[in-house]
Design an enzyme around this catalytic site. Sequence first.
Site, PDB file in Angstrom:
ATOM      1  N   ASP A  34     -13.438 -37.215  14.760  1.00 52.20           N
ATOM      2  CA  ASP A  34     -14.670 -36.708  14.167  1.00 52.20           C
ATOM      3  C   ASP A  34     -15.317 -35.645  15.054  1.00 52.20           C
ATOM      4  O   ASP A  34     -15.031 -35.550  16.254  1.00 52.20           O
ATOM      5  CB  ASP A  34     -15.659 -37.846  13.950  1.00 52.20           C
ATOM      6  CG  ASP A  34     -15.413 -38.598  12.655  1.00 52.20           C
ATOM      7  OD1 ASP A  34     -14.581 -38.142  11.851  1.00 52.20           O
ATOM      8  OD2 ASP A  34     -16.046 -39.654  12.456  1.00 52.20           O
ATOM      9  N   LYS A  55     -16.824 -33.910  10.279  1.00 55.20           N
ATOM     10  CA  LYS A  55     -17.828 -33.626   9.253  1.00 55.20           C
ATOM     11  C   LYS A  55     -19.167 -33.462   9.948  1.00 55.20           C
ATOM     12  O   LYS A  55     -19.515 -34.222  10.835  1.00 55.20           O
ATOM     13  CB  LYS A  55     -17.940 -34.784   8.255  1.00 55.20           C
ATOM     14  CG  LYS A  55     -16.799 -34.887   7.264  1.00 55.20           C
ATOM     15  CD  LYS A  55     -17.038 -36.074   6.339  1.00 55.20           C
ATOM     16  CE  LYS A  55     -15.994 -36.134   5.254  1.00 55.20           C
ATOM     17  NZ  LYS A  55     -16.148 -35.032   4.296  1.00 55.20           N
ATOM     18  N   MET A 163     -29.242 -39.126  10.110  1.00 53.93           N
ATOM     19  CA  MET A 163     -28.997 -37.867   9.395  1.00 53.93           C
ATOM     20  C   MET A 163     -30.236 -37.310   8.700  1.00 53.93           C
ATOM     21  O   MET A 163     -30.183 -36.825   7.580  1.00 53.93           O
ATOM     22  CB  MET A 163     -27.857 -38.052   8.381  1.00 53.93           C
ATOM     23  CG  MET A 163     -26.525 -38.371   9.050  1.00 53.93           C
ATOM     24  SD  MET A 163     -25.199 -38.809   7.902  1.00 53.93           S
ATOM     25  CE  MET A 163     -25.485 -40.571   7.688  1.00 53.93           C
TER      26      MET A 163
END
Length: 274
Positions: A34, A55, A163
Amino acid sequence: MGRVLFVSAGPGAADLITLRGARALAQAEVVLFDALTDPALRELAPRARWLDVGKRGFCHSTKQTAINAALVREALAHEVVVRLKGGDASVFGRLEEELQALAEAGIGYEIVPGVTAAIAAAAQTGRPLTRRGAGRSVALTTAMTREGELQAARSADTEVFYMAGQQLAALSRRLLAAGWAGDAPVSVVSRAGCADALASEHTVVALGAASMLHQGRPTVVIVGAGASPLGQARALPQASATDPGVGLGEYATDSEAQDLGPRGPQAQAQTLNV
């Protein structure tokens, strides 16, 4: 046909990985990693081929379908494939989609748990997520829905939002609408677990002020009892059947948030009061 080891890298620094995770990396022939995993982890798998499948929100990212296909392809060609995920693989890591892809292909797997960003953020600020008598429940929430809608709730004594770093002002409004008091404490930590971690203290109504401080950095937002200064979180009376406006674990604090400062010679994070 091989197997896939889902290894949780932990947040930030490479040495936050578990011993089991490090041993799994040492066996790897291929590592699909990642974006937020520490490059220093490559030292644990020097003979492996490393494939970037990272991502990042609002950035160019590898499509999930492509990651699923790569996992199956590599597992069919190698004995041991490691899927290296930041934090804990099972917390907002899209683990289910990848497990389903492997199951459909008849490929075996193992999941190695790790430290999630919420735990690292709490450690960074020295403020436990749970508090005896005041913080009995913790909710981990991704602020962005699958459709890209920002959401917030008040379902636990401590709410931790992942996030949401680029939409802190909007999150403030959502928190107020969800029933959080304007003066409820908020702790914002970016790059938790890293040497350059940054922490700042706010209230719900003033949360938007954190936007510039943490701009462009992976950010965790802690709201409620777990963000209260040490020794200052206390439980309030529970909600009654006729008073649904009071939440399950409502709390109060006696004073403004304080600057905790460094906690020992190893402390790296800078803490700001805003």
